[in-house]
Design a protein around this motif. Structure first.
Motif, short mmCIF file in Angstrom:
data_model
loop_
_atom_site.label_atom_id
_atom_site.label_comp_id
_atom_site.label_asym_id
_atom_site.label_seq_id
_atom_site.Cartn_x
_atom_site.Cartn_y
_atom_site.Cartn_z
N UNK A 267 33.37 29.07 36.46
CA UNK A 267 33.87 30.00 37.49
C UNK A 267 33.98 31.44 36.97
N UNK A 268 33.37 31.74 35.86
CA UNK A 268 33.51 33.05 35.24
C UNK A 268 32.77 34.13 36.04
N UNK A 269 33.32 35.32 36.03
CA UNK A 269 32.68 36.45 36.71
C UNK A 269 32.02 37.36 35.68
N UNK A 270 31.17 38.25 36.15
CA UNK A 270 30.51 39.20 35.26
C UNK A 270 31.54 40.09 34.57
N UNK A 271 32.55 40.54 35.30
CA UNK A 271 33.58 41.39 34.70
C UNK A 271 34.35 40.66 33.61
N UNK A 272 34.63 39.38 33.83
CA UNK A 272 35.31 38.60 32.80
C UNK A 272 34.43 38.44 31.57
N UNK B 110 24.15 44.06 33.61
CA UNK B 110 23.14 43.20 34.25
C UNK B 110 23.04 41.81 33.60
N UNK B 111 23.16 41.75 32.27
CA UNK B 111 23.12 40.46 31.58
C UNK B 111 24.32 39.61 32.00
N UNK B 112 25.49 40.23 32.05
CA UNK B 112 26.71 39.51 32.44
C UNK B 112 26.58 38.98 33.86
#
Length: 84
Positions: free
Chosen positions: A14-19, A34-36
């Motif tokens: 459930x991880x987000x790019x910001x996390x 972009x990678x995240x």
């Protein structure tokens, strides 16, 4: 110990790019926005057990395709730290 594994695996699915960017900074993992975003989209909703070596290996190979081999190597090091 099983509950700890479930919490970590749930967080990864459930991880987000910001996390991911925040954890990258925290654990000195070089990752771009972009990678995240690509990695987070890939992980979203997947049932992955990073405590299983075969599943973690496949995940790292997929991350290498998305974000590059160096980032995948660093993420693998983070996963190894989390599973100890």
């Amino acid at each position: 110990m099983k509950i700890f594994e479930n919490i970590i695996n749930h967080k990864i699915s459930n991880i987000t790019a910001d996390e991911l960017l925040k954890y990258g900074d925290q654990f000195q993992i070089s990752i771009t926005k972009p990678q995240a975003s690509k990695i987070a989209a890939y992980l979203r909703g997947k049932s992955i057990n990073i405590f299983n070596d075969a599943e973690r290996s496949k995940l790292i190979k997929d991350i290498a395709r998305l974000a590059g081999p160096e980032t995948a190597r660093q993420v693998n090091q983070l996963f190894i730290q989390l599973t100890k």
